[in-house]
Enzyme design. Structure first.
Site, PDB file in Angstrom:
ATOM      1  N   ARG A  28      51.661  37.590  40.442  1.00 28.67           N
ATOM      2  CA  ARG A  28      51.302  39.010  40.284  1.00 28.67           C
ATOM      3  C   ARG A  28      51.843  39.864  41.421  1.00 28.67           C
ATOM      4  NH1 ARG A  28      45.217  39.043  40.086  1.00 28.67           N
ATOM      5  NH2 ARG A  28      45.591  37.351  41.535  1.00 28.67           N
ATOM      6  N   ASN A  46      46.068  38.128  35.549  1.00 36.08           N
ATOM      7  CA  ASN A  46      45.816  36.751  35.144  1.00 36.08           C
ATOM      8  C   ASN A  46      44.908  36.754  33.929  1.00 36.08           C
ATOM      9  OD1 ASN A  46      47.293  35.599  37.231  1.00 36.08           O
ATOM     10  ND2 ASN A  46      45.510  35.231  38.515  1.00 36.08           N
TER      11      ASN A  46
END
Length: 97
Positions: A28, A46
């Site tokens: 990320r 996520n």
């Protein structure tokens, strides 16, 4: 040939689900860094099933650069991606959710 170059210049938005070793490896934050450096907008998060979801908006060629950058990370291992083109949104910036 003109159609292809116009497509690369047009702004698009994609929803991409990444499968593989994509959680717990800096995915990320790598996506955020690349998106911001390429001036793309969207978000990344996520998912409960071990995948990562990404919505990314910008020129097709710049989105491809982001994907190449994610693939070149030594810790991330993308096995496959599910990609869907979606409607553009009015937004600025890129967020980790």
């Amino acid at each position: 040939m003109i159609e292809r170059s116009e497509r690369f210049m047009a702004e698009v938005r994609k929803h991409i689900t990444f499968h593989g070793r994509v959680q717990g490896v800096g995915f990320r934050y790598t996506a955020k860094y690349l998106a911001r450096s390429l001036r793309l907008s969207g978000w990344v998060k996520n998912e409960w099933d071990g995948t990562v979801s990404l919505e990314i908006q910008g020129r097709e060629a710049l989105i491809q650069k982001l994907l190449i950058g994610l693939n070149n990370n030594q810790f991330i291992s993308i096995e496959w991606m599910d990609t869907e083109e979606i409607s553009l949104e009015q937004e600025s910036g890129f967020q980790v959710r």
